[in-house]
Design a protein around this motif. Structure first.
Motif, PDB file in Angstrom:
ATOM      1  N   ASN A 122      19.844 -52.694 -56.121  1.00 13.11           N
ATOM      2  CA  ASN A 122      21.622 -52.697 -55.949  1.00 13.11           C
ATOM      3  C   ASN A 122      22.032 -54.146 -56.021  1.00 13.11           C
ATOM      4  N   ALA A 180      24.757 -44.135 -50.293  1.00 11.61           N
ATOM      5  CA  ALA A 180      23.905 -44.609 -49.642  1.00 11.61           C
ATOM      6  C   ALA A 180      22.250 -44.293 -49.789  1.00 11.61           C
ATOM      7  N   THR A 194      29.071 -42.119 -58.389  1.00  8.99           N
ATOM      8  CA  THR A 194      28.124 -41.522 -57.169  1.00  8.99           C
ATOM      9  C   THR A 194      27.742 -39.981 -57.727  1.00  8.99           C
ATOM     10  N   SER A 229      27.490 -51.344 -50.091  1.00  6.06           N
ATOM     11  CA  SER A 229      27.451 -50.063 -50.176  1.00  6.06           C
ATOM     12  C   SER A 229      28.947 -49.337 -49.857  1.00  6.06           C
ATOM     13  N   TYR A 230      29.314 -48.255 -49.865  1.00  5.72           N
ATOM     14  CA  TYR A 230      30.544 -47.611 -49.461  1.00  5.72           C
ATOM     15  C   TYR A 230      30.591 -47.658 -48.009  1.00  5.72           C
ATOM     16  N   ARG A 247      19.788 -46.566 -51.270  1.00  6.22           N
ATOM     17  CA  ARG A 247      19.611 -47.750 -50.528  1.00  6.22           C
ATOM     18  C   ARG A 247      18.634 -47.275 -49.305  1.00  6.22           C
ATOM     19  N   SER A 252      30.682 -39.698 -49.554  1.00 10.21           N
ATOM     20  CA  SER A 252      30.093 -41.047 -49.049  1.00 10.21           C
ATOM     21  C   SER A 252      31.135 -41.743 -48.410  1.00 10.21           C
ATOM     22  N   GLN A 293      19.217 -54.385 -51.841  1.00 14.68           N
ATOM     23  CA  GLN A 293      20.585 -54.925 -51.911  1.00 14.68           C
ATOM     24  C   GLN A 293      20.917 -56.332 -52.080  1.00 14.68           C
ATOM     25  N   GLY A 332      28.258 -47.022 -54.395  1.00 13.82           N
ATOM     26  CA  GLY A 332      28.025 -47.320 -53.150  1.00 13.82           C
ATOM     27  C   GLY A 332      27.348 -46.482 -52.346  1.00 13.82           C
ATOM     28  N   ASP A 345      16.807 -52.283 -48.170  1.00 11.21           N
ATOM     29  CA  ASP A 345      17.782 -51.516 -48.984  1.00 11.21           C
ATOM     30  C   ASP A 345      17.792 -51.993 -50.480  1.00 11.21           C
TER      31      ASP A 345
END
Length: 414
Positions: free
Chosen positions: A149, A136, A108, A153-154, A139, A185, A387, A134, A385
């Motif tokens: 991704n 944000a 990160t 996510s975290y 995203r 995060s 993802q 993860g 996102d």
């Protein structure tokens, strides 16, 4: 002043010369990818495993003839888990090596600083595929346009851990996190998850990004003990998490500890085994891990079977920066994530009429609206996102291995 000189240098690299144009990969016939990761420092073991998994898939693709006859080349560079080298590596990959895309960037604090580089290269269609974070921001606008991704996510990982704790009656939670963008995060995700339940964190402690497994975390353990938590969330890489678990247990605290995927799964378990031998304490007890990829041991998954086979085929060939460490034939959660990253990228490349042209990346990626890469799940990259996976896999530990607990279909975590 140094910061502004660095920004100026990047702008010169990006905008120097004539009008920016989309760039194909540099060498005719070769699909080049650029990976920046901490091959030195606290994430070395994780970077090597991530590279090993990705390279196992890339090596297989090349042995099978590549993508539409084009071989793949993964350029890997060390950033020491520090933002400035990650920026430098990214600029060099894009402007010097003319890679098709950035791939599997690790961490990160590094990825968060790479996002503006991608935005500055927007006219050249620069993209980052499947970073191992993860975060944000990757995203959400404005940067989601440049990033795809695979992992949850975290916020989703923390939500899954908080849900598991609350289901077990553990509602008084504290957190210990890395003092940077990664830690924030996790802290943000914990705050959101608890606020939805009318609660707040009862305590918080932090540690340095470059903390080692030999770091004295007694002060952090005592801060956490002071709020009498039912469970504690740990947000950091393997060395720091191992030190935290050791000193929390040495202080006599027995509450469950929840560790996010960046703790490295088997990597942190190896660290804990070593710390346990030194202290005479079983440090596996009471751990809950959130993972973002199914188990690499699951024989019901074609991707897991292929991963183990392709690791054997790769052996000790094609080493990363700094060389191989660990058992090349032993799989890991981190390695399997790298393998799945490369497997999904292969699906994107196969959807491109010309897999050497960056201009076709977005159309190919967003055309994937139900591809199965061997995980038994339809994956898509056209959601807002960008993802593909929205599941979190919870595990505990026994005998140095991750043992599955439950799978959580995660919402956005917002």
């Amino acid at each position: 002043m140094a910061k502004w000189l660095r920004v100026a240098a990047i702008l010169a690299l990006v905008f120097g010369g004539a009008v920016a144009r989309p760039c194909p990969a540099a060498e005719p016939g070769v699909i080049r990818l650029g990976m920046t990761a901490g091959f030195t420092g606290p994430t070395r073991a994780m970077a090597v495993e991530l590279y090993r998994g990705a390279m196992a898939m890339i090596d297989r693709l090349n042995r099978e003839g590549g993508i539409s006859g084009h071989k793949l080349e993964l350029l890997a560079a060390d950033d020491g888990y520090e933002p400035d080298p990650a920026i430098d590596n990214s600029v060099r990959f894009l402007d010097g090596d003319h890679v098709l895309a950035l791939f599997s960037a690790l961490g990160t604090p590094t990825v968060s600083r790479m996002l503006p580089v991608l935005r500055l290269h927007a006219a050249r269609e620069a993209r980052l595929f499947f970073p191992v974070t993860g975060l944000a921001a990757s995203r959400l606008p404005p940067y989601v346009d440049y990033v795809y991704n695979l992992r949850a996510s975290y916020r989703q990982e923390i939500e899954a851990l908080v849900t598991a704790f609350f289901q077990r009656g553990l509602t008084r939670l504290a957190i210990c996190h890395q003092a940077d963008a990664f830690g924030r995060s996790g802290w943000d995700g914990a705050g959101r998850a608890l606020a939805r339940r009318g609660r707040a964190l009862c305590g918080e402690a932090t540690f340095s990004r470059l903390a080692t497994a030999n770091e004295d975390m007694t002060a952090q353990a005592r801060i956490l003990a002071g709020c009498r938590p039912d469970a504690v969330l740990l947000v950091g890489p393997a060395p720091a998490c191992a030190a935290l678990v050791r000193d929390i247990r040495r202080e006599g605290l027995t509450m469950p500890l929840g560790l996010v995927s960046f703790s490295g799964g088997e990597i942190v378990l190896r660290e804990l085994a070593e710390q346990g031998r030194r202290t005479g304490i079983n440090l596996e007890d009471g751990l809950v891990f959130s993972q973002v990829i199914p188990s690499w041991r699951d024989d019901g998954l074609p991707a897991a079977r292929d991963y183990r086979r392709d690791l054997e085929a790769l052996g000790q060939r094609l080493p990363p920066p700094g060389g191989w460490i660990g058992n090349h034939a032993r799989g890991s959660a981190v390695g399997f994530e790298g393998y799945c990253n490369a497997r999904l990228l292969a699906a994107v490349l196969r959807a491109m009429p010309d897999p050497l042209d960056r201009r076709e990346l977005d159309a190919a990626a967003t055309s994937l609206t139900g591809v199965d890469i061997g995980l038994g799940l339809p994956l898509r990259l056209d959601d807002p996102d960008h993802q593909a996976l929205h599941r979190v896999y919870l595990s505990t530990a026994a005998g140095g291995e991750l043992v599955a607990l439950e799978t959580v279909s995660a919402d956005s975590g917002d």
